[in-house]
Scaffold this motif. Structure first.
Motif, short mmCIF file in Angstrom:
data_model
loop_
_atom_site.label_atom_id
_atom_site.label_comp_id
_atom_site.label_asym_id
_atom_site.label_seq_id
_atom_site.Cartn_x
_atom_site.Cartn_y
_atom_site.Cartn_z
N ARG A 25 46.58 32.97 24.84
CA ARG A 25 46.89 31.79 24.01
C ARG A 25 45.66 30.92 23.82
NH1 ARG A 25 50.39 28.01 26.02
NH2 ARG A 25 50.78 27.27 23.93
N THR A 26 44.87 30.75 24.88
CA THR A 26 43.66 29.93 24.78
C THR A 26 42.68 30.54 23.79
OG1 THR A 26 43.92 29.23 27.10
CG2 THR A 26 41.76 28.92 26.09
N VAL B 13 38.17 34.18 27.05
CA VAL B 13 38.74 33.92 28.38
C VAL B 13 39.09 35.26 29.01
CG1 VAL B 13 40.48 32.71 29.74
CG2 VAL B 13 39.69 31.73 27.57
N ASP B 14 38.43 35.60 30.10
CA ASP B 14 38.69 36.85 30.82
C ASP B 14 39.50 36.57 32.07
OD1 ASP B 14 37.15 38.36 29.03
OD2 ASP B 14 35.30 37.84 30.09
N ALA C 165 33.58 20.28 28.68
CA ALA C 165 32.39 21.05 29.07
C ALA C 165 31.74 21.82 27.92
CB ALA C 165 32.76 22.04 30.19
N GLN C 166 32.38 21.88 26.75
CA GLN C 166 31.84 22.63 25.61
C GLN C 166 31.56 24.09 26.00
OE1 GLN C 166 28.45 20.40 24.11
NE2 GLN C 166 29.43 18.48 24.70
N ALA C 167 32.45 24.66 26.77
CA ALA C 167 32.25 26.04 27.24
C ALA C 167 32.50 27.03 26.12
CB ALA C 167 33.20 26.32 28.41
N THR C 168 31.80 28.16 26.20
CA THR C 168 32.02 29.26 25.25
C THR C 168 32.61 30.48 25.95
OG1 THR C 168 29.75 30.05 25.56
CG2 THR C 168 30.15 28.51 23.75
N GLU C 169 32.58 30.50 27.27
CA GLU C 169 33.16 31.58 28.05
C GLU C 169 33.83 31.02 29.29
OE1 GLU C 169 30.25 34.47 29.06
OE2 GLU C 169 29.81 35.03 26.98
N ASP D 1 42.77 39.77 53.19
CA ASP D 1 43.72 40.06 54.27
C ASP D 1 44.56 38.84 54.63
OD1 ASP D 1 42.90 42.63 54.39
OD2 ASP D 1 41.48 42.33 56.05
N HIS D 2 43.93 37.67 54.65
CA HIS D 2 44.63 36.49 55.16
C HIS D 2 44.72 35.34 54.15
CE1 HIS D 2 44.70 38.36 59.06
NE2 HIS D 2 43.39 38.51 59.04
N PHE D 3 44.17 35.52 52.96
CA PHE D 3 44.26 34.45 51.98
C PHE D 3 44.16 35.01 50.57
CE2 PHE D 3 39.77 34.89 52.97
CZ PHE D 3 39.17 34.86 51.72
N ILE D 4 44.58 34.19 49.62
CA ILE D 4 44.44 34.52 48.20
C ILE D 4 43.55 33.47 47.57
CG2 ILE D 4 46.52 33.26 47.45
CD1 ILE D 4 46.93 35.69 45.49
N ASN D 5 42.69 33.90 46.66
CA ASN D 5 41.64 33.04 46.13
C ASN D 5 41.68 33.05 44.61
OD1 ASN D 5 39.14 31.53 47.13
ND2 ASN D 5 38.29 32.78 45.48
N LEU D 6 41.72 31.86 44.01
CA LEU D 6 41.64 31.70 42.56
C LEU D 6 40.35 30.97 42.21
CD1 LEU D 6 43.04 31.76 39.67
CD2 LEU D 6 43.74 29.41 40.20
N GLU D 7 39.59 31.54 41.26
CA GLU D 7 38.40 30.87 40.76
C GLU D 7 38.47 30.80 39.24
OE1 GLU D 7 34.77 32.62 42.04
OE2 GLU D 7 35.03 32.08 44.16
N VAL D 8 38.15 29.64 38.71
CA VAL D 8 38.04 29.47 37.26
C VAL D 8 36.60 29.03 36.99
CG1 VAL D 8 38.94 28.35 35.21
CG2 VAL D 8 40.47 28.80 37.14
N ILE D 9 35.87 29.88 36.28
CA ILE D 9 34.43 29.66 36.07
C ILE D 9 34.17 29.49 34.57
CG2 ILE D 9 32.13 30.62 36.47
CD1 ILE D 9 33.51 32.48 38.57
N ASP D 10 33.43 28.43 34.23
CA ASP D 10 33.04 28.27 32.83
C ASP D 10 31.53 28.11 32.72
OD1 ASP D 10 32.13 25.39 32.52
OD2 ASP D 10 34.13 25.01 33.32
#
Length: 346
Positions: free
Chosen positions: A222-223, A231-232, A265-269, A278-287
């Motif tokens: 949608r974005t 957006v990957d 941020a005027q991001a293009t990507e 094993d013990h955690f879940i990690n979310l990263e959003v990088i622009d």
């Protein structure tokens, strides 16, 4: 005047902190609570004065031996952590507040304040402040939804109603009737699309039906369609073990991070990474946007309000939240949750 002095003396004796007043290192007067602590804990007021003066000298680091000169130029008050009754089962933690009354004559007060009480007061104050920010964020969201309903949805429905009235009241030929019917259908279709878009922004059904990773992919699609920005989404995480609350928070973090990247941020990507360990879940959003000075945005404005809201949502579910950014270097938003603590949550 005498009555005023009596009031001052009564307040001094009834105040809920222990107060000692010294000249040089000699005790001049103390209130009732200070005397009680002196008796119960076997406190030597001169010891407190020595601790305070030592701490003051360390903080001032005077280049000469004129201690009174340094006192005269120092801040009026400093706070010194101190623990009393170390030999008892439950030591008492205080702040020893050093306050300059008369620098020329080195008259000062020492006030013992319970660290626990101060911390609780700070927590209450912070919670009140946070509640204000969260309420403000909710109110802004309500205003946005109200404006969308009025400006877009209501106008679309009203236009369709007017078209239906024309069909009922005007004697149109077959071709005009069909043309007007198509216009009404198009208006209602556009309105329905907007309603679905609003519902998706509020809470996407794909999140409930298929889970977090598919919902993030729909958000990315949608974005891209709406903004033209790439957006990957990269993920290999099985989110079945995550609670509904945690999945919702992770989705909102991705949503808010994308919003900030597009608006500020005027991001293009933009890249969204969701990885389970094993013990955690990690979310990263990088622009790859212009980035920003994170400490400066701790002051509350529209952008920092969203960041604080994300941070508090994560902390409420025992997760960790971090923003890494600098002018010209893009932004990385990271949220991490322990997997073991999430099992069994609903």
């Amino acid at each position: 005047m005498l009555e005023t002095i009596n009031w001052i003396e009564r307040y001094f004796d009834e105040v809920t902190d222990a107060v000692f007043i010294f000249k040089e290192e000699h005790l001049l007067v103390s209130n009732q609570l200070a005397k009680d602590l002196e008796d119960e804990l076997n406190i030597d007021p001169n010891y407190l004065a020595e601790v305070a003066n030592t701490s003051v000298k360390q903080k001032l680091s005077p280049s000469d031996d004129c201690f009174k000169c340094s006192i005269r130029n120092m801040m009026k008050e400093i706070s010194i952590p101190i623990t009393l009754a170390n030999d008892k089962p439950h030591p008492l933690e205080y702040f020893l507040i050093y306050h300059v009354i008369d620098a020329d004559n080195h008259v000062f007060s020492l006030t013992l304040k319970s660290r626990g009480i101060i911390e609780r007061m700070d927590q209450v104050a912070q919670q009140r402040q946070l509640n204000q920010y969260v309420n403000r964020a909710h109110e802004e969201e309500r205003k946005k939804i109200s404006a969308d309903l009025h400006d877009s949805i209501a106008q679309g429905v009203y236009s369709a109603i007017m078209g239906v009235r024309r069909l009922q009241e005007e004697h149109l030929d077959e071709a005009s009737t069909q043309a007007l019917a198509r216009i009404i259908e198009r208006q209602l279709t556009d309105t329905l699309t907007e309603v679905k878009g609003m519902a998706l922004d509020i809470r996407p059904s794909v999140l409930d039906n298929f889970g977090l990773l598919p919902a993030l992919r729909v958000l990315a699609q949608r974005t891209e369609e709406n903004s033209g920005i790439d957006v990957d989404v990269v993920g290999k995480a099985n989110t079945d073990q995550l609670s509904t609350n945690v999945q919702s928070v992770l989705y909102r973090i991705a949503q808010e991070s994308i919003h900030n990247a597009l608006k500020h941020a005027q991001a293009t990507e933009i890249s969204i990474l969701l990885v389970a360990h094993d013990h955690f879940i990690n979310l990263e959003v990088i622009d790859n946007g212009v980035g920003f000075d994170v400490p400066k945005h701790r002051q509350f404005n529209g952008r920092s309000l969203g960041l604080m809201n994300m941070n508090e949502r994560v902390k409420a579910l025992n997760g960790s939240f971090e923003i890494i950014s600098a002018p010209g270097n893009g932004t990385t938003v990271t949220a991490k949750f322990p997997v073991t603590s999430l099992k069994g949550e609903h």
